[in-house]
Write a protein that holds these residues in place. Sequence first.
Motif, PDB file in Angstrom:
ATOM      1  N   MET A  61       0.842  -1.206   0.000  1.00  0.00           N
ATOM      2  CA  MET A  61       0.000   0.000   0.000  1.00  0.00           C
ATOM      3  C   MET A  61       0.869   1.244   0.000  1.00  0.00           C
ATOM      4  O   MET A  61       1.929   1.272   0.611  1.00  0.00           O
ATOM      5  CB  MET A  61      -1.013  -0.017   1.155  1.00  0.00           C
ATOM      6  N   GLY A  62       0.423   2.254  -0.754  1.00  0.00           N
ATOM      7  CA  GLY A  62       1.157   3.509  -0.845  1.00  0.00           C
ATOM      8  C   GLY A  62       1.680   3.762  -2.247  1.00  0.00           C
ATOM      9  O   GLY A  62       2.247   2.873  -2.877  1.00  0.00           O
ATOM     10  N   MET A  63       1.412   4.979  -2.733  1.00  0.00           N
ATOM     11  CA  MET A  63       1.846   5.421  -4.062  1.00  0.00           C
ATOM     12  C   MET A  63       2.549   6.771  -3.899  1.00  0.00           C
ATOM     13  O   MET A  63       2.793   7.201  -2.770  1.00  0.00           O
ATOM     14  CB  MET A  63       0.631   5.562  -4.995  1.00  0.00           C
ATOM     15  N   SER A  64       2.853   7.452  -5.009  1.00  0.00           N
ATOM     16  CA  SER A  64       3.602   8.716  -4.916  1.00  0.00           C
ATOM     17  C   SER A  64       2.998   9.689  -3.897  1.00  0.00           C
ATOM     18  O   SER A  64       3.713  10.290  -3.105  1.00  0.00           O
ATOM     19  CB  SER A  64       3.657   9.407  -6.284  1.00  0.00           C
ATOM     20  N   GLY A  65       1.685   9.826  -3.931  1.00  0.00           N
ATOM     21  CA  GLY A  65       1.042  10.851  -3.111  1.00  0.00           C
ATOM     22  C   GLY A  65       0.798  10.471  -1.668  1.00  0.00           C
ATOM     23  O   GLY A  65       0.507  11.343  -0.836  1.00  0.00           O
ATOM     24  N   ASP A  66       0.887   9.175  -1.360  1.00  0.00           N
ATOM     25  CA  ASP A  66       0.484   8.783   0.000  1.00  0.00           C
ATOM     26  C   ASP A  66       1.401   7.724   0.637  1.00  0.00           C
ATOM     27  O   ASP A  66       1.044   7.124   1.637  1.00  0.00           O
ATOM     28  CB  ASP A  66      -0.979   8.300  -0.008  1.00  0.00           C
ATOM     29  N   TYR A  67       2.584   7.518   0.076  1.00  0.00           N
ATOM     30  CA  TYR A  67       3.404   6.411   0.593  1.00  0.00           C
ATOM     31  C   TYR A  67       3.928   6.643   2.005  1.00  0.00           C
ATOM     32  O   TYR A  67       4.104   5.688   2.770  1.00  0.00           O
ATOM     33  CB  TYR A  67       4.523   6.028  -0.382  1.00  0.00           C
ATOM     34  N   GLN A  68       4.135   7.928   2.370  1.00  0.00           N
ATOM     35  CA  GLN A  68       4.613   8.160   3.742  1.00  0.00           C
ATOM     36  C   GLN A  68       3.545   7.737   4.759  1.00  0.00           C
ATOM     37  O   GLN A  68       3.847   7.094   5.759  1.00  0.00           O
ATOM     38  CB  GLN A  68       4.975   9.640   3.971  1.00  0.00           C
ATOM     39  N   ILE A  69       2.303   8.111   4.466  1.00  0.00           N
ATOM     40  CA  ILE A  69       1.198   7.713   5.357  1.00  0.00           C
ATOM     41  C   ILE A  69       1.097   6.192   5.395  1.00  0.00           C
ATOM     42  O   ILE A  69       0.943   5.584   6.452  1.00  0.00           O
ATOM     43  CB  ILE A  69      -0.144   8.322   4.880  1.00  0.00           C
ATOM     44  N   ALA A  70       1.194   5.574   4.213  1.00  0.00           N
ATOM     45  CA  ALA A  70       1.069   4.108   4.129  1.00  0.00           C
ATOM     46  C   ALA A  70       2.129   3.429   4.996  1.00  0.00           C
ATOM     47  O   ALA A  70       1.838   2.463   5.709  1.00  0.00           O
ATOM     48  CB  ALA A  70       1.182   3.658   2.673  1.00  0.00           C
ATOM     49  N   ILE A  71       3.356   3.935   4.946  1.00  0.00           N
ATOM     50  CA  ILE A  71       4.434   3.340   5.743  1.00  0.00           C
ATOM     51  C   ILE A  71       4.156   3.523   7.238  1.00  0.00           C
ATOM     52  O   ILE A  71       4.304   2.584   8.030  1.00  0.00           O
ATOM     53  CB  ILE A  71       5.804   3.923   5.338  1.00  0.00           C
ATOM     54  N   GLU A  72       3.690   4.707   7.597  1.00  0.00           N
ATOM     55  CA  GLU A  72       3.331   4.924   9.016  1.00  0.00           C
ATOM     56  C   GLU A  72       2.255   3.945   9.475  1.00  0.00           C
ATOM     57  O   GLU A  72       2.202   3.557  10.633  1.00  0.00           O
ATOM     58  CB  GLU A  72       2.824   6.362   9.229  1.00  0.00           C
ATOM     59  N   GLU A  73       1.400   3.535   8.536  1.00  0.00           N
ATOM     60  CA  GLU A  73       0.300   2.634   8.898  1.00  0.00           C
ATOM     61  C   GLU A  73       0.633   1.157   8.653  1.00  0.00           C
ATOM     62  O   GLU A  73      -0.240   0.310   8.707  1.00  0.00           O
ATOM     63  CB  GLU A  73      -0.977   3.040   8.151  1.00  0.00           C
ATOM     64  N   GLY A  74       1.883   0.848   8.330  1.00  0.00           N
ATOM     65  CA  GLY A  74       2.294  -0.554   8.290  1.00  0.00           C
ATOM     66  C   GLY A  74       2.585  -1.153   6.929  1.00  0.00           C
ATOM     67  O   GLY A  74       2.741  -2.376   6.810  1.00  0.00           O
ATOM     68  N   SER A  75       2.677  -0.330   5.911  1.00  0.00           N
ATOM     69  CA  SER A  75       3.005  -0.865   4.587  1.00  0.00           C
ATOM     70  C   SER A  75       4.389  -1.509   4.575  1.00  0.00           C
ATOM     71  O   SER A  75       5.318  -1.029   5.224  1.00  0.00           O
ATOM     72  CB  SER A  75       2.996   0.276   3.554  1.00  0.00           C
ATOM     73  N   THR A  76       4.535  -2.604   3.812  1.00  0.00           N
ATOM     74  CA  THR A  76       5.860  -3.205   3.621  1.00  0.00           C
ATOM     75  C   THR A  76       6.305  -3.102   2.164  1.00  0.00           C
ATOM     76  O   THR A  76       7.403  -3.523   1.818  1.00  0.00           O
ATOM     77  CB  THR A  76       5.880  -4.702   4.004  1.00  0.00           C
ATOM     78  N   MET A  77       5.430  -2.589   1.307  1.00  0.00           N
ATOM     79  CA  MET A  77       5.768  -2.481  -0.111  1.00  0.00           C
ATOM     80  C   MET A  77       5.028  -1.287  -0.704  1.00  0.00           C
ATOM     81  O   MET A  77       3.800  -1.221  -0.613  1.00  0.00           O
ATOM     82  CB  MET A  77       5.370  -3.771  -0.845  1.00  0.00           C
ATOM     83  N   ILE A  78       5.785  -0.340  -1.279  1.00  0.00           N
ATOM     84  CA  ILE A  78       5.137   0.820  -1.882  1.00  0.00           C
ATOM     85  C   ILE A  78       5.324   0.780  -3.394  1.00  0.00           C
ATOM     86  O   ILE A  78       6.318   0.243  -3.895  1.00  0.00           O
ATOM     87  CB  ILE A  78       5.676   2.152  -1.296  1.00  0.00           C
ATOM     88  N   ARG A  79       4.347   1.318  -4.107  1.00  0.00           N
ATOM     89  CA  ARG A  79       4.363   1.319  -5.573  1.00  0.00           C
ATOM     90  C   ARG A  79       4.422   2.764  -6.044  1.00  0.00           C
ATOM     91  O   ARG A  79       3.426   3.471  -6.003  1.00  0.00           O
ATOM     92  CB  ARG A  79       3.096   0.642  -6.107  1.00  0.00           C
ATOM     93  N   VAL A  80       5.601   3.200  -6.464  1.00  0.00           N
ATOM     94  CA  VAL A  80       5.782   4.619  -6.758  1.00  0.00           C
ATOM     95  C   VAL A  80       6.167   4.827  -8.218  1.00  0.00           C
ATOM     96  O   VAL A  80       7.137   4.241  -8.709  1.00  0.00           O
ATOM     97  CB  VAL A  80       6.861   5.225  -5.827  1.00  0.00           C
ATOM     98  N   GLY A  81       5.376   5.645  -8.909  1.00  0.00           N
ATOM     99  CA  GLY A  81       5.628   5.916 -10.324  1.00  0.00           C
ATOM    100  C   GLY A  81       6.055   7.342 -10.588  1.00  0.00           C
ATOM    101  O   GLY A  81       7.228   7.636 -10.794  1.00  0.00           O
ATOM    102  N   SER A  82       5.110   8.268 -10.554  1.00  0.00           N
ATOM    103  CA  SER A  82       5.389   9.639 -10.999  1.00  0.00           C
ATOM    104  C   SER A  82       6.494  10.339 -10.209  1.00  0.00           C
ATOM    105  O   SER A  82       7.225  11.157 -10.765  1.00  0.00           O
ATOM    106  CB  SER A  82       4.111  10.472 -11.016  1.00  0.00           C
ATOM    107  N   LEU A  83       6.661   9.996  -8.969  1.00  0.00           N
ATOM    108  CA  LEU A  83       7.718  10.634  -8.178  1.00  0.00           C
ATOM    109  C   LEU A  83       9.117  10.200  -8.641  1.00  0.00           C
ATOM    110  O   LEU A  83      10.099  10.902  -8.406  1.00  0.00           O
ATOM    111  CB  LEU A  83       7.529  10.269  -6.698  1.00  0.00           C
TER     112      LEU A  83
END
Length: 222
Positions: free
Chosen positions: A192-214
């Motif tokens: 969970m988490g993409m360019s616009g929200d990956y920091q929040i996702a990590i704070e909430e327990g994400s272990t894998m982020i998917r980031v494109g435009s950034l």
Amino acid sequence: MSIALNLKHIKNTIPVNVELVAVSKTKPIEAILEAYNTGHKVFGENKIQEMVEKYNQLPKDIEWHMIGHLQRNKVKYMAEFVYLIHGVDSFKTLKEINKQAKKHQRVINCLLQIKIAKEETKFGMDVNEASSILTSEEFKLLENICITGFMGMASFTNNSEIVREEFKTLKQHYNTLKTYTSNNFQPLTLSMGMSGDYQIAIEEGSTMIRVGSLIFGERNYN
Ligand SMILES: *Cc1c(COP(=O)(O)O)cnc(C)c1O
């Protein structure tokens, strides 16, 4: 900013246990190579055909992730090489992936996509559907897939509290679902988490982020 610098910046600001999938959809081979040449090997695409074309042209040690909505009739084109399929949203699709993986004597890793956004346009199953799959005898017989976790997308909104609540909900579902046991269920990943929200996702327990435009810049869909 260059692709290499963007990548480095993101990697420097996330915990080491969070995996970064560089989402290269719509971007050319040269852009992917620029990222690859920094040592990055994990890329995500959302269209099977586009991923196959890129796979054919790029180094074979790339780990390809399918992050888009799946068309069942196209699963066969990526079954030989895909590393992780994030967007599995039905048992029917899981059975098709299993069937195609078997033809290549592989085990394909999959994430069940859970719908957490309120928007109608987002795909995914609800937590009860995920439960009934994971506890079914039919699922346990699928030897050529392994469910390695769950994936979710938050609502498309500037309201970060809504996004945070949705990620929290997904993390709670993850905690509940991961207690099931089956040989083909090894739930280590919460994507969970993409360019616009990956920091929040990590704070909430994400272990894998998917980031494109950034990383690659804005996409142009012409
Ligand atoms: C396009 C896409 C991303 C990356 O989006 P960015 O906002 O460019 O980081 C992540 N996940 C999925 C499922 C996508 O389709």
